[in-house]
Every structure is written in C-alpha cells, then in structure tokens.
Design an enzyme around this catalytic site. Structure first.
Site, short mmCIF file in Angstrom:
data_model
loop_
_atom_site.label_atom_id
_atom_site.label_comp_id
_atom_site.label_asym_id
_atom_site.label_seq_id
_atom_site.Cartn_x
_atom_site.Cartn_y
_atom_site.Cartn_z
N GLY A 1 10.53 80.62 78.83
CA GLY A 1 9.16 80.86 79.27
C GLY A 1 9.12 81.37 80.71
O GLY A 1 8.34 82.27 81.05
N HIS B 1 18.86 82.91 61.49
CA HIS B 1 19.39 82.81 62.85
C HIS B 1 20.24 81.54 62.93
O HIS B 1 19.92 80.59 63.61
CB HIS B 1 18.21 82.74 63.82
CG HIS B 1 18.62 82.69 65.26
ND1 HIS B 1 19.50 83.57 65.82
CD2 HIS B 1 18.26 81.84 66.26
CE1 HIS B 1 19.65 83.28 67.11
NE2 HIS B 1 18.91 82.23 67.39
N1 APR Z 1 3.62 72.48 73.64
C1 APR Z 1 4.03 73.37 74.57
N2 APR Z 1 5.23 73.29 75.17
C2 APR Z 1 6.03 72.26 74.85
C3 APR Z 1 5.67 71.30 73.90
C4 APR Z 1 4.40 71.42 73.28
N3 APR Z 1 3.98 70.58 72.35
N4 APR Z 1 6.69 70.41 73.78
C5 APR Z 1 7.64 70.81 74.62
N5 APR Z 1 7.26 71.93 75.26
C6 APR Z 1 7.93 72.67 76.30
C7 APR Z 1 8.86 71.78 77.13
O1 APR Z 1 8.12 70.99 78.05
C8 APR Z 1 9.75 72.82 77.79
O2 APR Z 1 9.29 73.16 79.09
O3 APR Z 1 8.78 73.66 75.77
C9 APR Z 1 9.65 74.04 76.86
C10 APR Z 1 10.98 74.45 76.29
O4 APR Z 1 11.73 74.92 77.36
P1 APR Z 1 13.27 74.60 77.56
O5 APR Z 1 13.55 73.19 77.20
O6 APR Z 1 13.68 75.08 78.90
O7 APR Z 1 13.94 75.51 76.42
P2 APR Z 1 14.23 77.07 76.47
O8 APR Z 1 15.62 77.29 76.92
O9 APR Z 1 13.12 77.77 77.13
O10 APR Z 1 14.22 77.37 74.89
C11 APR Z 1 13.01 77.28 74.17
O11 APR Z 1 13.80 78.71 72.41
O12 APR Z 1 15.89 79.61 71.99
C12 APR Z 1 15.00 78.60 71.68
O13 APR Z 1 16.43 76.78 71.08
C13 APR Z 1 15.53 77.24 72.04
O14 APR Z 1 13.85 76.05 70.85
C14 APR Z 1 14.28 76.45 72.14
C15 APR Z 1 13.28 77.43 72.69
#
Ligand code: APR
Length: 336
Positions: free
Chosen positions: A14, A198
């Site tokens: 994000g 995937h």
């Molecule tokens: N609504 C919105 N955001 C949420 C929720 C929710 N209900 N629950 C968790 N999150 C947020 C978390 O707080 C976190 O900031 O989703 C974000 C996920 O970010 P990261 O943990 O940094 O993961 P990231 O590396 O960005 O990957 C996101 O993409 O490639 C896939 O496997 C990976 O499923 C993962 C996703």
C-alpha cells in the site's frame, strides 16, 4: 487521470502504491484505509487510547502529502482507520491482510495457510467497498490471491470484468527477469506469460517466452529454462525467506500499477490477470491467471492461448488447486 483511487491496506505494498500514484499523478485524489495500529484489548487502557489515536494510513498520507510540493504533484492524499477514505473511488486496490512471514525456524506459511485470517479481513473489505465505492473497479493483490478475489466476487457480485486479481504480471516479471539474466540481455527484450493460480503450481508458459520476438530456446538451453521456471514458481517464497519480515512489496505494487495504468489510460493492454473464467480454457466460475485485454472497463476480453499439451496439463493441474482452495472458501464462508 482518474478522480480517485482507493487503497485498502496501507502496509508495505500500500505504501509503494501511494507513493507511485502521487508521483505518476494517476488520480486527483488517493484515499488509504487501514485500521493499523490495532487496538489490543488486553493492553492497559492508556496504551489502548494511544493506539486509537494513531493511524498508519493517516501518517503515510501526511508524509507523502508533505512531499508533494517538492515533487510538484497536486494529488491529494487522505487516510482513515475505517473505510471512509475510499469513498467515491473509481478504482480500488486491495492489499488488506496478513502477508507471508518467515517463522523463527526459517520456514513460512503457505499462501493457503493465511486463508482463514485473510477471509475475515476480506469480509470487512467487501463491506467497506459496498458502503463507500460500490461502483469501483476492484483490483485485488492480497493472498491467497485466487481465493480472495473469489471471495470478493461472492460478497460483491460486481459486473463482469470489474473485479480481478494481480499475480500474473508479477509472476511473468519474475520469469522475464530470470531469463534476461540467463541470456545476458536487457529485461526490455524479454516477454513471457505465467498463467494459472498464484501458487506453487503456476504455469510459466515457455512457448510464449521470447527475446526480441525470437523464441527463448535460441538463447537459453532447456535445462536452464526448467530451473528458471521452477525458481519462478517459488520466487515469492524466496523473497519471504530473505526478508524475514514479510513478502515482496515493490514488484507486486509495480505489477498492480501496470494494470491500473492500463485502466486509467484505456490502453487495452494484454496483461496476465487473475480473471473470472466463464468457459474460457474449459473453466467456469473460477478466477484464474490468464492473458486478457485490460482497458477502461477493467478486464475486457480473455485471450485463449494455443498451449502445448504439457502446458495444458500443467494449467489443468493449477486450476484444480485453485478449485480446491475455493471449495474451502465456500465452506468457510458458510460459517463466517
Ligand atoms: N482492512 C484494511 N486493512 C487491513 C485490514 C482490514 N480489515 N486488516 C489488516 N489490514 C492491513 C494491515 O494493517 C496492514 O497494514 O493490511 C496491511 C497489509 O500490509 P502488510 O502487512 O505490510 O502486507 P503487504 O506486504 O503490503 O502485503 C499485502 O499482498 O502480496 C500480498 O501476501 C501479501 O496478502 C498480502 C498483501
């Protein structure tokens, strides 16, 4: 330029999306929704109060907004702990969930093991979209990719082509990178497609791999290609194992932006996407990685490749894996 892009999830992927959207000026406004940091009910009340006031998405948005005068970008950034920041988005990109993370012993969960946690998150995501941007085109990245997109479809039932997943562009990028390295040529010269789910059964399609339009076999021998294809199937895990804190984030974000730009600029670009199949490749009702024309309306047409018999068999095997996960999703959704 769109009016607004919504980002659900403000973690690693994000964060890259936010920066790139502002830098590339892809929309007038970008909204980021993320509940982090989560309030832990077992923490002392004063710590809970602190967590309630903090917001990862608001912090990231303010950080980027304060940089916009320097990079001369007028894209507005809004963050929220609830889903209000995505209100009115024309395109929403979903990264909400828990990524794969190495355990202390160096092993890590499969994408499917994350299913239970991420299905609950996805139920909230669907409600957020329904409430704040029900007409948005939805591009989902969260894993397990095929199952999460399938879940969003069950929950939202958007019009055909307006919901799809990002994986094929990322997996194809990895295949192309390894081939370019082996052939010692520019990555710009290499084209290839990776299809299917995937997961570990994804299908790097050798018959589609070319270097400057010339079949890859002229430059790279079969054994090396087989090793590259095997590495491609496990490339996500290779990075998870190295990072220790999560999964790949720059390349997935760029891959999603490739798709977003095809929509924003109505490019009608052929990109491997996780699209809903309705008879194509002999599959009905599942989201599977296939080449498709992506334009202003989302996935506008699935392209059916002439695969070799071995590639057809590998794709059928991968589809069977996707079907198995989606059957689990159906069971879990019934009890959610
Ligand atoms: N609504 C919105 N955001 C949420 C929720 C929710 N209900 N629950 C968790 N999150 C947020 C978390 O707080 C976190 O900031 O989703 C974000 C996920 O970010 P990261 O943990 O940094 O993961 P990231 O590396 O960005 O990957 C996101 O993409 O490639 C896939 O496997 C990976 O499923 C993962 C996703």
């Amino acid at each position: 330029m769109l009016n607004k892009i919504g980002l659900i999830g403000g973690g690693y992927i994000g964060g890259v999306l936010l920066q790139e959207i502002v830098q590339r000026r892809l929309a007038r406004e970008v909204g980021m929704s993320d509940p982090a940091p989560f309030v832990n009910p077992s923490d002392p009340p004063d710590r809970q109060e602190v967590a309630k006031k903090q917001s990862v998405s608001k912090g990231k948005c303010l950080d980027v907004a304060e940089g916009t005068p320097t990079i001369r970008s007028d894209v507005r950034c809004v963050g929220s702990k609830d889903y209000s920041a995505i209100e009115g988005a024309d395109l929403v990109i979903n990264t909400a969930g828990v990524p794969r993370k190495a355990r202390p012993d160096g092993t890590f969960p499969t994408r499917e093991e994350l299913l239970t946690i991420n299905l609950k998150v996805t139920a909230e995501v669907a409600e957020g979209i329904k409430k704040y941007c029900p007409d948005a085109i939805i591009l989902s990245i969260a894993n397990p990719l095929d199952a999460i997109v399938y879940t969003l479809d069950k929950r939202l039932a958007p019009p055909k082509g307006r919901l799809f997943g990002m994986a094929g562009q990322l997996d194809s990028g990895r295949y192309c990178y390894f081939v370019a390295e082996a052939a010692n040529v520019s990555v710009e010269n290499v084209t290839a497609m990776v299809l299917g789910g995937h997961g570990d059964t994804m299908v790097p399609v050798r018959s589609s791999c070319q270097i400057a339009g010339i079949p890859v076999g002229k430059f790279v021998d079969d054994a090396t290609l087989a090793a590259i294809e095997s590495r491609t199937r496990k490339a996500g895990g290779e990075i998870v194992g190295m990072l220790g804190f999560g999964s790949a984030f720059a390349s997935p974000a760029w891959a999603a932006l490739e798709m977003a730009e095809a929509i924003i600029f109505d490019k009608r670009k052929i990109i491997p996407v996780c699209a809903k199949l309705e008879g194509e490749y002999g599959v009905d009702g599942l989201f599977v990685g296939v080449p498709a024309i992506v334009g202003a309306h989302g996935v506008e047409q699935v392209i059916e490749l002439d695969l070799t018999d071995a590639e057809k068999a590998a794709l059928a095997h991968s589809v069977a894996d996707v079907r198995k996960t989606c059957d689990e999703v159906d069971t879990m959704l019934a009890s959610l």
